[in-house]
Write an enzyme that holds these catalytic residues in place. Structure first.
Site, PDB file in Angstrom:
ATOM      1  N   GLU A  43      12.595  -3.870 -20.089  1.00 33.47           N
ATOM      2  CA  GLU A  43      12.934  -4.376 -18.420  1.00 33.47           C
ATOM      3  C   GLU A  43      12.980  -6.146 -18.314  1.00 33.47           C
ATOM      4  O   GLU A  43      12.327  -6.329 -19.019  1.00 33.47           O
ATOM      5  CB  GLU A  43      11.874  -3.306 -17.793  1.00 33.47           C
ATOM      6  CG  GLU A  43      12.686  -4.417 -16.075  1.00 33.47           C
ATOM      7  CD  GLU A  43      11.278  -3.827 -14.764  1.00 33.47           C
ATOM      8  OE1 GLU A  43      11.300  -4.390 -13.960  1.00 33.47           O
ATOM      9  OE2 GLU A  43       9.924  -3.059 -15.518  1.00 33.47           O
ATOM     10  N   LYS A 131       7.548   3.460 -10.230  1.00 32.42           N
ATOM     11  CA  LYS A 131       6.874   2.364 -11.165  1.00 32.42           C
ATOM     12  C   LYS A 131       5.498   2.713 -10.246  1.00 32.42           C
ATOM     13  O   LYS A 131       6.239   3.088  -8.539  1.00 32.42           O
ATOM     14  CB  LYS A 131       7.690   1.437 -11.236  1.00 32.42           C
ATOM     15  CG  LYS A 131       7.313   0.118 -11.325  1.00 32.42           C
ATOM     16  CD  LYS A 131       7.899  -0.970 -11.254  1.00 32.42           C
ATOM     17  CE  LYS A 131       7.263  -2.446 -10.976  1.00 32.42           C
ATOM     18  NZ  LYS A 131       7.912  -3.124 -11.320  1.00 32.42           N
TER      19      LYS A 131
END
Length: 215
Positions: A43, A131
């Site tokens: 990411e 998340k």
């Protein structure tokens, strides 16, 4: 790639590098090091103007690695992620406008959810890979252990304050698919930390032990 496949790829190597970008050259050098150590998913935080270009170049250098764009806050960030070729996107939370933007763009998205209400809203909109941030500051281990008994179809990637010494305790929580952060980035990793593959093995051993006890 669909959401289930992304979930599977992340769970298979449960250490997700979350990369801030200070310069293009440094960012690419760190990505080269992470890929060499086996990272299949990375990411890249879209917090600086250089981040989209780093993602774009990283995709060309490492076509088998999956690159996502992180810290998406609004539709403008979504457009940047699409233009850079992000395979998925990540946000610290979720709003109706952001949900509409990632859906319209056809992006795989991992929204942040902290409270039970936020998890429920995300599930209503079809998200089962979430998340959890900031984990250490919000007692994530205890909270997610409870969530495992309520939201059985949801997997979490936890970030925020985690380091290599915490891998086994996070791996022992059955709904935590992976942990993420910047502690393993080559340019800043403590010399005493194990390499990325060893860290993934520590997490997976804890997870396997937990699943074996639950069977």
């Amino acid at each position: 790639m669909n959401s289930a496949e992304l979930k599977e790829r992340i769970a298979a190597f449960p250490i997700l590098p979350v990369m801030p970008v200070r310069s293009i050259d440094e960012g690419l050098a760190d990505i080269d090091g992470l890929v060499e150590e086996g990272a299949p998913v990375i990411e890249i935080l879209f917090r600086t103007p250089q981040a989209p270009e780093v993602l774009r170049r990283a995709r060309m250098r490492h076509p088998t690695c999956i690159f996502g764009a992180g810290t998406l806050l609004h539709e403008g960030h979504v457009r940047l992620a699409v233009d850079a070729g992000a395979a998925f996107t990540v946000s610290p939370g979720l709003t109706p406008a952001l949900h509409e933007a990632v859906t319209a763009a056809g992006l795989l998205h991992m929204p942040g959810a902290l409270t039970a209400s936020e998890v429920m809203q995300a599930r209503e909109w079809g998200y089962t890979l979430l998340k959890y941030y900031p984990s250490e500051a919000s007692n994530g281990l205890a909270v997610l252990s409870d969530y495992a008994n309520i939201f059985e179809d949801v997997g979490f990637v936890t970030t925020g304050g985690i380091h290599a010494g915490k891998l086994a305790v996070y791996g022992a929580v059955r709904n935590i698919l992976a942990v993420g952060g910047g502690w393993m980035i080559p340019s800043r990793r403590p010399t005493e930390d194990p390499d990325l593959r060893e860290q993934a093995a520590i997490f997976k051993a804890a997870r396997d032990a937990t699943l074996k006890r639950a069977a």
